[in-house]
Structure formats: C-alpha cells, structure tokens
Scaffold this active site. Structure first.
Site, short mmCIF file in Angstrom:
data_model
loop_
_atom_site.label_atom_id
_atom_site.label_comp_id
_atom_site.label_asym_id
_atom_site.label_seq_id
_atom_site.Cartn_x
_atom_site.Cartn_y
_atom_site.Cartn_z
CE1 TYR A 114 25.88 54.46 60.67
CE2 TYR A 114 24.20 52.74 60.62
CZ TYR A 114 24.55 54.08 60.63
OH TYR A 114 23.57 55.04 60.59
CD GLU A 142 25.24 57.46 62.55
OE1 GLU A 142 24.62 57.37 61.48
OE2 GLU A 142 26.09 58.34 62.76
#
Ligand code: GDP
Ligand code: MN
Length: 368
Positions: A97, A182
């Site tokens: 992530y 993101e």
C-alpha cells in the site's frame, strides 16, 4: 473530484509509474481479441469492488465476453457500471500500500505506506504502517523513501523501484493538485517488478481551472453542469421544477431552503457570484432553459451586483431565449427601485422580500 481508476492510471503512465496493459470497454464491440488472461474491473467511484463482485477474471475469450456483459449495465452497491477496464492479469507475489494525502492537521502532504496492502489501510495493524509528513517547501527527498523501505523491510531491488515510484507519486500529488493519490495494491509481480494494480486519485476541485482535461470528464457531473461550469457558473442540477438563479453561494442555498420550506422543488443551484454585468446574468439563463423548469426564481441582494444591472440581464434573457415560463424576481439592495422599473417594463413580477417571491413562485408553479 474523484477520478476513475482508468483515469488515474493514465496519469500514472504519463509520469512513468508502471501500470498493467489494458483498455476501457464501454460496449461489447470495444472488446479486443483475447490474448492472455485478463481482469475485468468495473469503473465506479467506490473501493472494495473486489468484495462487491465488481471485478471478474477471464481466462478465455468466452469468459471475457461473459464478464464484460455481466458487469456493463449492472449496478454495484447502487452505482451504475458504464465502463469497465480490461487489463492483463497480474501474477501476484505480494500486495503493498502507498499513498500521499493532504494532512489537514499539519497542512502538509503526508506519505502513508505499508508492506501489507490489497486491503483497506484502516484494517492494517498500526505498527505495520509508515507515515511521514512531507515539508511542502522541501518536497520529497530520497531519504524519506529510504526510511520507508527500511521500515517495510523491502529487499534492495524492490526498494529501489519503490523509491522511484514514491518520487513520481509526489510529482503527481503536486502537479495535479491532489488531495489524495493512492496505489492499493502496489503489486510485486512474478518477475520482481512493482506494478500499480489500482489507482485512486482525488483532485482539489478548486484547482480544476488548471486541469481542464479533468473538468470536462468529471464523472460526478452531468453534461449540463459541465457546460455551465466551463462558462464560469457554479451550477448543480437538482430534481425539482423551479429554476433558481441567485447571487452568492450562501444566498443561493438559502433560496433552495426557502423554496423547500414552502413545498417548492428547486430544479437547480446557480450562483452568479459577484458579477455586475448584465450579459453574465442574461447568459446564465441558457442553462436554466436547458433544464426546462416550469418557472424561474431569481433572488438578488444588490451589493457588488447592482439591481438595475441584474434587471437588464433578466430582460435581455427573456427576449433572447424567448422565455414563456413565469419569472419571479426578488430584488433588494443597491438601485433596486431602478431595477424594479426595468422589470415592470419587461412584464416581470418582482418583490423586495425573499419570502414573498418564494411564496409567489411556488404558488404559480403549482403542486407536483
Ligand atoms: P478495489 O477492491 O476496488 O480496491 O479493487 P482493486 O483493483 O484494488 O482489486 C482488488 C483485489 O483484486 C486486489 O487486491 C487483488 O487481490 C485482486 N486483483 C486485482 N487485479 C488483479 C490481477 O491482475 N491479478 C490478480 N491475481 N488479482 C488481482
Ligand atoms: Mn484497491
């Protein structure tokens, strides 16, 4: 403003962040010949598509066609799927992530990353998440990336790629005026390469004048909203039947509230802003007319905007757009007597009080 995954990936590609090969499908005829296993991903502005049935895998031509057919036109958690992204299937070794967001407390960009990705970051253990506030004046430097790589215990070859991706991510965050960018998951694939398997980008809507390419495709706006916004009007469609024009966002909101209180149904929000130009007023009626309201309410408190300027604009619009619907105007403030006379000559009702105007327009619009 949120971008679809495929739009974010276009930005990634432009800045040199590796993304899977793929293409967008809006109708079955867009499907290209099957060559290798693919992932079919619904383009909706929602995360967790994996869990909600919005992502399908296809290992044959038939599965590809069936998958596209199932997803296109379907609804996922109430959102209609009008586009899918067909991408080469990645051979996952690990999901990580990484994101850069605007941190409101420090008023700075904040880097958040974890070697554990593919799930919502909120569900990852806190001690597995690396966060670092980035000084906006200094910008991103490699040592921040090296700290992150050490924390995540990535091996050197992966670490090198990760650091290079971080630099590009920061470049995107800055250049595209992001509130969030993101990658989840950032995948390590079979050959040891890092690939952005998903993208999420939120662009500061107030910066859209610098990014017209996004504005014209804003997926959250209707075509009429996009058209009005491109002409400089703050305009939002609603589902009622009374067209609304007011000056100032606060007064426009108050107008919608007052209409609703009197059981009227506004068709739109249109804020003229602080204009003192009759043409700007007249031209705004184009969008009201395209919204086909049953009646029109104009609510002006004259300050910077003088009432006679507005009245002239309304009279111009009435002729220019051949407006047959009743127009009710509330005029009060600077030069309101002059304005009221101009309207009277043009055969338009006006009132000094907002509530009177609201009651009148609701009355003549009638129920439904
Ligand atoms: P989201 O659920 O809406 O965030 O959609 P993602 O694009 O993040 O995909 C969700 C999950 O689907 C990922 O975490 C992966 O586990 C899986 N996935 C997505 N793309 C691929 C792929 O190309 N290959 C494989 N094997 N799995 C994938
Ligand atoms: Mn994701």
């Amino acid at each position: 403003m949120n971008l679809y995954e495929y739009m974010g990936k276009d930005v990634f590609r432009k800045h040199g962040i590796p993304v899977p090969d793929g293409y967008v499908v809006e109708q079955e005829s867009d499907i290209r010949p099957f060559q290798k296993p693919v992932v079919i991903k619904s383009q909706i502005l929602l995360g967790g598509r994996g869990k909600s049935g919005g992502i399908k895998f296809a290992k044959s031509e038939q599965e590809l066609k069936d998958g596209v057919k199932q997803l296109l036109g379907s609804k996922i958690r109430d959102l209609a799927v009008t586009k899918v992204l067909v991408e080469e299937m990645l051979d996952i070794k690990k999901e990580m992530y990484v994101s850069i967001a605007l941190d409101r407390t420090s008023k700075s960009p904040i880097l958040i990353c974890s070697a554990e990705g593919g799930v919502e970051i909120e569900s990852v253990d806190h001690d597995k998440i690396f966060t670092r506030i980035i000084d906006p004046l200094l910008g991103y430097s490699q040592f921040i990336g090296r700290d992150a790589v050490n924390f995540m215990k990535l091996d050197p070859e992966i670490g090198k790629q990760f650091i290079s991706i971080l630099a590009k991510l920061y470049e995107i965050f800055n250049q595209e005026d992001c509130e969030l960018v993101e990658i989840n998951p950032l995948m390590i694939v079979g050959n040891g390469k890092l690939v952005a398997a998903d993208s999420k980008m939120v662009i500061d809507s107030d910066s859209l004048f610098r990014h017209r390419e996004f504005e014209v495709i804003d997926p959250e706006k209707t075509p009429l909203e996009l058209e009005a916004n491109s002409k400089g009007y703050s305009f939002i469609e609603l589902d009622g039947n009374i067209g609304v024009i007011a000056n100032g966002a606060g007064l426009t909101m108050a107008t919608l509230d007052a209409l609703t209180l009197h059981k009227g149904k506004p068709r739109n929000f249109l804020d003229l802003g602080g204009t003192d130009n009759s043409e700007t007023v007249a031209a705004s009626f184009e969008f009201i007319m395209k919204a086909k309201p049953k009646s029109i309410l104009v609510n002006i408190f004259g300050g910077i905007t003088k009432c006679d300027t507005v009245a002239n604009g309304i009279a111009m619009a009435k002729t220019r757009f051949d407006i047959r619907q009743p127009i009710v105007v509330r005029l009060s403030g600077i030069r309101d007597e002059e304005g009221r006379k101009i309207l009277k000559d043009a055969g338009i009702d006006s009132f000094p009080s907002m509530m009177e105007a609201v009651e009148r327009v609701v009355k003549i619009t009638g129920g439904n």
